[in-house]
Design an enzyme around this catalytic site. Sequence first.
Site, short mmCIF file in Angstrom:
data_model
loop_
_atom_site.label_atom_id
_atom_site.label_comp_id
_atom_site.label_asym_id
_atom_site.label_seq_id
_atom_site.Cartn_x
_atom_site.Cartn_y
_atom_site.Cartn_z
N CYS A 113 0.92 -1.20 -0.19
CA CYS A 113 -0.08 -0.16 0.09
C CYS A 113 0.79 1.23 -0.05
O CYS A 113 0.34 2.14 -0.33
CB CYS A 113 -1.02 -0.08 1.19
SG CYS A 113 -1.84 -1.44 1.22
N HIS A 238 -3.22 6.79 2.06
CA HIS A 238 -3.57 5.63 1.49
C HIS A 238 -5.15 5.39 1.95
O HIS A 238 -5.29 5.74 3.16
CB HIS A 238 -2.50 4.31 1.88
CG HIS A 238 -3.23 2.97 1.81
ND1 HIS A 238 -3.65 2.68 0.59
CD2 HIS A 238 -3.52 2.24 2.63
CE1 HIS A 238 -4.28 1.28 0.62
NE2 HIS A 238 -3.91 1.13 1.74
N ASN A 268 -10.31 -0.26 -1.01
CA ASN A 268 -8.73 -0.15 -0.93
C ASN A 268 -8.15 -0.87 -2.12
O ASN A 268 -8.15 -2.05 -2.38
CB ASN A 268 -8.43 -0.99 0.37
CG ASN A 268 -6.95 -1.24 0.68
OD1 ASN A 268 -6.11 -0.79 -0.18
ND2 ASN A 268 -6.70 -1.56 1.95
#
Length: 312
Positions: A113, A238, A268
């Site tokens: 990530c 993020h 995500n």
Amino acid sequence: MNGSRIAAVGHYQPAKILTNEDLAGLVDTSDEWIRSRVGIRTRHIAGPDEPVDELAAHAAAKALAAAGLTPADIDLVLVATSTAVDRSPNMAARAAARLGIPQAATMDLNVVCAGFTHALATADHAVRAGGASRVLVIGADKMSEVTDWSDRTTCVLVGDGAGAAVVEAAAEPAIGPVLWGSVPEMGNAVRIEGTPPRFAQEGQSVYRWATTQLPPIARRACERAGLEPADLAGVVLHQANLRIIEPLAEKIGAVNAVVARDVTESGNTSAASIPLAFSKLVEQGALTTGDPVLLFGFGGNLSYAGQVVRCP
């Protein structure tokens, strides 16, 4: 040239949208349960004929067009991803081939990530050291391919997509010094492992780490750029979970900044999440040329990397 800058950005998401109601037909969940815990409403899901490098190439083509450049102008391609199926050719080489980029150096970076901000720092370093003149930096992930769709704790989180930036030399630095690091002893808190590989995480551990340990690190990234958090026009973290993004942004102290909340629409998307959200803010006019924006990635390996950039 004394620095580098982001000349343009672009993003891409697959056409298929998976809603919370759709997920309620797959696992024991509901729209209310998902929204209250992670803030996500929808996510985009790539089909079996849409590999990671195709997502990457679509986003990169948009960034190139926005920069007014041709594929031949690029001499380094960096792809941040953790969902490449094959070891070789890497995703950067495959994306370069799709775009028709001749003779570029091609590298993948797997920092999950935090991959895009690591790749952006690498591009900045390469340009300032004279190793490259123009770099395509891409974050692309197909999280749907590494997800257990019977596990409601993870399948509600993920989406697929890509975002890209063109980095080039600049007379004045417009990509601030990176602040990066990791907590290796906690690396197992976020995992993509096994055969077939599957995404798993220790959600509470990640939440506590992100909301308590990362705010001072993000503030130090601002200090390295010579700015106070209140000077920021934008914050792009993020896009992990709205319950992480909002308290983290508040604790950083960027009281005047637009905070990216693309997670609500995209889920995500791992390494894609920061460039995807950043590109959308630029496209929507929420940020303007020259605005200082904090990009801050965190997650897998319990790695982090952040820098302040000037909006293209």
